[in-house]
Enzyme design. Structure first.
Site, PDB file in Angstrom:
ATOM      1  N   PHE A   1       0.848  -1.188   0.000  1.00 49.29           N
ATOM      2  CA  PHE A   1       0.000   0.000   0.000  1.00 49.29           C
ATOM      3  C   PHE A   1       0.886   1.242   0.000  1.00 49.29           C
ATOM      4  O   PHE A   1       1.837   1.326   0.757  1.00 49.29           O
ATOM      5  CB  PHE A   1      -0.926  -0.013   1.226  1.00 49.29           C
ATOM      6  CG  PHE A   1      -2.088   0.915   1.099  1.00 49.29           C
ATOM      7  CD1 PHE A   1      -3.176   0.570   0.319  1.00 49.29           C
ATOM      8  CD2 PHE A   1      -2.087   2.135   1.738  1.00 49.29           C
ATOM      9  CE1 PHE A   1      -4.255   1.432   0.184  1.00 49.29           C
ATOM     10  CE2 PHE A   1      -3.151   3.001   1.618  1.00 49.29           C
ATOM     11  CZ  PHE A   1      -4.240   2.653   0.833  1.00 49.29           C
TER      12      PHE A   1
ATOM     13  N   ILE B   1      -0.381   7.387   5.555  1.00 50.08           N
ATOM     14  CA  ILE B   1      -0.644   8.810   5.344  1.00 50.08           C
ATOM     15  C   ILE B   1      -1.990   9.148   5.973  1.00 50.08           C
ATOM     16  O   ILE B   1      -2.994   8.489   5.695  1.00 50.08           O
ATOM     17  CB  ILE B   1      -0.616   9.155   3.841  1.00 50.08           C
ATOM     18  CG1 ILE B   1       0.755   8.771   3.258  1.00 50.08           C
ATOM     19  CG2 ILE B   1      -0.914  10.638   3.620  1.00 50.08           C
ATOM     20  CD1 ILE B   1       0.841   8.815   1.752  1.00 50.08           C
TER      21      ILE B   1
ATOM     22  N   SER C   1       4.353   2.989   4.548  1.00 53.56           N
ATOM     23  CA  SER C   1       3.963   4.381   4.752  1.00 53.56           C
ATOM     24  C   SER C   1       2.473   4.449   5.044  1.00 53.56           C
ATOM     25  O   SER C   1       1.674   3.798   4.384  1.00 53.56           O
ATOM     26  CB  SER C   1       4.318   5.235   3.534  1.00 53.56           C
ATOM     27  OG  SER C   1       3.787   4.676   2.354  1.00 53.56           O
TER      28      SER C   1
ATOM     29  N   GLY D   1      -8.928  11.491   6.842  1.00 54.31           N
ATOM     30  CA  GLY D   1      -9.886  12.252   7.624  1.00 54.31           C
ATOM     31  C   GLY D   1     -10.548  11.469   8.742  1.00 54.31           C
ATOM     32  O   GLY D   1     -11.467  11.974   9.384  1.00 54.31           O
ATOM     33  N   THR D   2     -10.086  10.250   9.014  1.00 56.13           N
ATOM     34  CA  THR D   2     -10.705   9.418  10.052  1.00 56.13           C
ATOM     35  C   THR D   2      -9.654   8.972  11.064  1.00 56.13           C
ATOM     36  O   THR D   2      -8.452   9.098  10.811  1.00 56.13           O
ATOM     37  CB  THR D   2     -11.341   8.154   9.426  1.00 56.13           C
ATOM     38  OG1 THR D   2     -10.300   7.317   8.908  1.00 56.13           O
ATOM     39  CG2 THR D   2     -12.314   8.515   8.305  1.00 56.13           C
TER      40      THR D   2
ATOM     41  N   VAL E   1      -0.627  -2.717   8.556  1.00 54.82           N
ATOM     42  CA  VAL E   1      -1.206  -3.542   9.619  1.00 54.82           C
ATOM     43  C   VAL E   1      -0.687  -4.973   9.543  1.00 54.82           C
ATOM     44  O   VAL E   1      -0.539  -5.643  10.565  1.00 54.82           O
ATOM     45  CB  VAL E   1      -2.755  -3.501   9.544  1.00 54.82           C
ATOM     46  CG1 VAL E   1      -3.382  -4.559  10.424  1.00 54.82           C
ATOM     47  CG2 VAL E   1      -3.259  -2.128   9.927  1.00 54.82           C
TER      48      VAL E   1
ATOM     49  N   HIS F   1      -8.639   6.148  11.600  1.00 59.71           N
ATOM     50  CA  HIS F   1      -7.969   4.952  11.081  1.00 59.71           C
ATOM     51  C   HIS F   1      -6.444   5.091  11.145  1.00 59.71           C
ATOM     52  O   HIS F   1      -5.739   4.147  11.491  1.00 59.71           O
ATOM     53  CB  HIS F   1      -8.440   4.718   9.640  1.00 59.71           C
ATOM     54  CG  HIS F   1      -7.846   3.519   8.978  1.00 59.71           C
ATOM     55  ND1 HIS F   1      -8.218   2.239   9.301  1.00 59.71           N
ATOM     56  CD2 HIS F   1      -6.903   3.411   8.006  1.00 59.71           C
ATOM     57  CE1 HIS F   1      -7.528   1.391   8.559  1.00 59.71           C
ATOM     58  NE2 HIS F   1      -6.723   2.075   7.768  1.00 59.71           N
TER      59      HIS F   1
ATOM     60  N   PHE G   1      12.448   0.076  12.341  1.00 60.47           N
ATOM     61  CA  PHE G   1      11.173   0.691  11.983  1.00 60.47           C
ATOM     62  C   PHE G   1      11.384   1.732  10.889  1.00 60.47           C
ATOM     63  O   PHE G   1      11.841   2.838  11.149  1.00 60.47           O
ATOM     64  CB  PHE G   1      10.543   1.335  13.223  1.00 60.47           C
ATOM     65  CG  PHE G   1       9.116   1.738  13.040  1.00 60.47           C
ATOM     66  CD1 PHE G   1       8.109   0.795  13.074  1.00 60.47           C
ATOM     67  CD2 PHE G   1       8.779   3.066  12.843  1.00 60.47           C
ATOM     68  CE1 PHE G   1       6.779   1.163  12.924  1.00 60.47           C
ATOM     69  CE2 PHE G   1       7.460   3.447  12.686  1.00 60.47           C
ATOM     70  CZ  PHE G   1       6.453   2.498  12.725  1.00 60.47           C
TER      71      PHE G   1
END
Length: 156
Positions: free
Chosen positions: A22, A83, A81, A86-87, A58, A89, A114
């Site tokens: 992702f 980014i 990564s 708006g939530t 995740v 999450h 990391f």
């Protein structure tokens, strides 16, 4: 007084890089930086570097755990990564990824570096993947190399 410090040369080290797909346009730059650093500074041969891809940040801890469980590697470099959107999450993903990777390191006594960007904007991610703010993949690789040497000295 004894002082233990690790250098970065680890020519016999076996390194696993676990990387999220992702945001691959960012993560591939992190991967290039990590591999270049392992080869140039760590003197790690390409055949001693294994890249394991997974869907997202995740999933990185589980993949890192399975890699660590094999006991084939001296260190794991985690790359990805996240980014902010708006939530909430973002907070959940970052927190669980960070905690999970730290748990793997402690559970299996293996360095898990990391190299997961947790940023507010795409521009910040780009800056940290090889432009203005350096390459965090390269920095994670350096950390892994140094930790291999620090732990080796502690154990000897």
């Amino acid at each position: 007084m004894n002082v233990i410090e690790g250098g970065v040369a680890a020519p016999n080290a076996k390194i696993a890089i676990v990387i999220s797909r992702f945001n691959s346009f960012i993560n591939e730059s992190l991967l290039s930086g990590a591999i270049d650093t392992l080869k140039r500074f760590g003197q790690v041969s390409e055949e001693n570097i294994t890249v394991v891809r997974c869907p997202g940040a995740v999933e990185l801890p589980l993949v890192a755990q399975r890699v660590a469980k094999t006991a084939k590697y001296d260190a794991i470099v985690s790359l990805g990564s996240v980014i902010r959107g708006g939530t909430p999450h973002f907070e959940y993903v970052c927190s669980e990824c960070n905690k999970g990777l730290a748990q793997v390191s402690l559970e299996y006594s293996i360095p898990v570096a990391f190299g997961v960007l947790t940023v507010d904007t795409i521009d910040q991610a780009i800056e940290r993947a090889g432009t203005k703010a350096g390459n965090k993949g390269a920095e994670a690789a350096l950390s892994a190399l140094e930790m291999i040497n620090v732990l080796s000295q502690i154990e000897s």
